[in-house]
Design an enzyme around this catalytic site. Structure first.
Site, PDB file in Angstrom:
ATOM      1  N   ASP A 102       5.686   3.385 -33.221  1.00  0.00           N
ATOM      2  CA  ASP A 102       7.280   3.722 -32.993  1.00  0.00           C
ATOM      3  C   ASP A 102       7.864   1.487 -33.427  1.00  0.00           C
ATOM      4  OD1 ASP A 102       7.999   6.342 -32.557  1.00  0.00           O
ATOM      5  OD2 ASP A 102       7.770   5.846 -30.225  1.00  0.00           O
TER       6      ASP A 102
HETATM    7  N1  URA Z   1       3.723   8.225 -29.029  1.00  0.00           N
HETATM    8  C1  URA Z   1       4.624   7.745 -29.356  1.00  0.00           C
HETATM    9  O1  URA Z   1       5.907   7.930 -28.001  1.00  0.00           O
HETATM   10  N2  URA Z   1       5.544   6.708 -29.480  1.00  0.00           N
HETATM   11  C2  URA Z   1       4.433   5.674 -30.612  1.00  0.00           C
HETATM   12  O2  URA Z   1       4.633   4.971 -30.555  1.00  0.00           O
HETATM   13  C3  URA Z   1       2.608   6.111 -30.391  1.00  0.00           C
HETATM   14  C4  URA Z   1       2.909   7.782 -29.817  1.00  0.00           C
END
Ligand code: URA
Length: 232
Positions: A102
């Site tokens: 993310d």
């Molecule tokens: N899980 C999440 O919620 N975000 C990420 O970036 C990676 C795994």
């Protein structure tokens, strides 16, 4: 490979620009000026120079990036900088991130131009574990650890069993998952009435984020790194 394709792939210019450079006599192949874009070359053997500088042949590239917050895991984005913007070398050879973190997640992200490598690490059937350091709003309980071990019911189905380990501070934990669903860690924490405040990926397979890499820095993977990833 055709000479114009090689030069374009190595970032000298677009296919059209490369044709103009060739016409102007800016390219030599094994010390002879070559003007034909169709010239068949052996990229591993022939010595190709552009404006007097050797054009080095790079085939496959594998990088470990310490992703900072604020960058999207994509090759292009209209609104935000991408992780590829951080890679100052190699981006002419169509590199892309292996999976996604993310925008507000940091840590270990692999970058490559090798589709098979991506598949080996990201295909859910391969079950490559990924470990995240989590700072959560509430402390982790023994119940939470048990729930993660059983799998967490999310709107897109039950997750595979996940390992949740608490470090000294009860709001800091490490979670290891075997899938890569959208916002998976955040949604798993939400399902146990908790909230992820900060997320950092620290490990893929047995490969840990290199502690010497500053945020935003990257380096090439070594043979040992491939072993740790379980890839030959
Ligand atoms: N899980 C999440 O919620 N975000 C990420 O970036 C990676 C795994």
């Amino acid at each position: 490979m055709r000479l114009d394709k090689f030069l374009a792939n190595m970032g000298i210019g677009s296919r059209t620009e490369v044709k103009t450079f060739l016409k102007k006599g800016k390219v030599t192949v094994n010390d002879k000026i070559e003007k034909s874009p169709k010239k068949d070359i052996n990229e591993a053997i022939d010595k190709i120079y552009f404006e007097g500088e050797l054009v080095e042949y790079i085939d496959k590239i594998y990088l470990m990036l310490n992703k900072p917050k604020g960058y999207v895991s994509a090759t292009v984005d209209d609104q935000h900088p991408t992780v590829i913007d951080l890679i100052k070398d190699y981006n002419h050879i169509n590199i892309f991130p292996v999976g996604r973190l993310d925008k507000d997640t940091e840590g270990l992200l692999l970058i490559t131009n090798d589709g098979d490598f991506n598949h080996q690490l990201m295909n859910p059937s391969k079950h490559v574990p990924k470990t995240y350091e989590v700072i959560s709003k509430n402390s982790i309980t023994k119940n939470d650890i048990d729930s993660f071990k059983k799998g967490i019911e999310l709107h897109d189905g039950l997750t595979k069993p996940a390992l949740l380990e608490v470090v000294d501070d009860e709001c800091k934990s490490f979670v290891t998952i075997h899938e890569g669903r959208y916002h998976q860690v955040k949604r798993m924490f939400h399902a146990i009435n908790n909230e992820v405040l900060a997320l950092k990926r620290v490990k893929i397979g047995d490969l840990e984020l290199d502690a010497h890499l500053e945020s935003g820095d990257y380096r090439q993977l070594t043979l040992n790194d491939f072993k740790l990833l379980g890839i030959k």
